[in-house]
Scaffold this active site. Structure first.
Site, PDB file in Angstrom:
ATOM      1  N   LYS A   1     -44.349   2.706  29.856  1.00  0.00           N
ATOM      2  CA  LYS A   1     -45.302   1.687  30.270  1.00  0.00           C
ATOM      3  C   LYS A   1     -45.164   1.379  31.755  1.00  0.00           C
ATOM      4  CE  LYS A   1     -42.578  -2.376  28.860  1.00  0.00           C
ATOM      5  NZ  LYS A   1     -42.481  -3.071  30.140  1.00  0.00           N
TER       6      LYS A   1
ATOM      7  N   CYS B   1     -40.677  -8.635  31.310  1.00  0.00           N
ATOM      8  CA  CYS B   1     -41.278  -7.820  30.251  1.00  0.00           C
ATOM      9  C   CYS B   1     -41.091  -8.424  28.863  1.00  0.00           C
ATOM     10  CB  CYS B   1     -40.734  -6.400  30.307  1.00  0.00           C
ATOM     11  SG  CYS B   1     -41.181  -5.552  31.855  1.00  0.00           S
TER      12      CYS B   1
ATOM     13  N   ASP C   1     -37.218  -1.965  27.299  1.00  0.00           N
ATOM     14  CA  ASP C   1     -36.685  -1.558  28.603  1.00  0.00           C
ATOM     15  C   ASP C   1     -35.165  -1.704  28.758  1.00  0.00           C
ATOM     16  OD1 ASP C   1     -39.430  -1.410  28.945  1.00  0.00           O
ATOM     17  OD2 ASP C   1     -39.542  -3.122  30.284  1.00  0.00           O
TER      18      ASP C   1
END
Length: 184
Positions: free
Chosen positions: A80, A113, A18
């Protein structure tokens, strides 16, 4: 506790979590994180290390930073919504196909994450190496706490340069000159 070995390029996967443009203004010291991420991406390409790039809800948070993505060799991108990439079937299928045992993790946010993905990988018996200079959070304290928790869980907390030199192994190797031009 898991026994970690010296990193080896032929056993490694680079996992980019990310590092998305719309998240970057909120991440503390993002420019440093990006600089180190690009360096490790370029070196991973020299050693033909496969990479997986995750993007958390890209419709809202944008794509992976273009300079970073361009530095990667044949990166496989996975969208995701789960915080842990391990809860995404596409990630698991992609990861299993690579048959590597060492995962080098960079990305954001350290305490969300990155943390959850690493904990799930450790639970699967994967050797996890977190490049502390290439992960970040909005609050530096959250990053620090996440790195402590990951170390307690069995991850190796290291730096981009340490990883790069472990992959390179030898100053007389044919790759060393190219690696040196990237890190200096």
């Amino acid at each position: 506790m898991m026994s970690h070995k010296n990193l080896s390029a032929d056993k490694s996967i680079l996992l980019v979590i990310d590092i998305q443009d719309n998240l970057s203004p909120a991440i503390s010291e993002f420019s440093d994180l990006l600089q180190w991420s690009i360096k490790i991406a370029k070196v991973s390409a020299i050693f033909k290390i496969p990479s997986i790039v995750t993007e958390q809800y890209p419709q809202g948070l944008g794509s992976t930073n273009r300079r970073l993505k361009d530095a990667l060799l044949n990166a496989q991108s996975i969208e995701k919504t789960h915080f842990s990439a391990c809860n995404e079937p596409t990630f698991n299928a992609t990861f299993k196909q690579l048959t590597r045992t060492q995962v080098i993790v960079i990305g954001t946010e350290s305490h969300v994450c990155v943390l959850q993905t690493c904990l799930d990988l450790i639970a699967q018996g994967i050797e996890v190496y977190v490049a502390a200079d290439a992960v970040g959070s909005q609050d530096p304290e959250h990053k620090s706490l996440a790195l402590m928790q990951l170390q307690q869980a069995g991850a190796i907390i290291t730096s981009v340069e340490s990883i790069i030199f472990q992959w390179t192994k030898n100053a007389a190797s044919p790759e060393f000159k190219a690696v040196l031009s990237i890190i200096k």
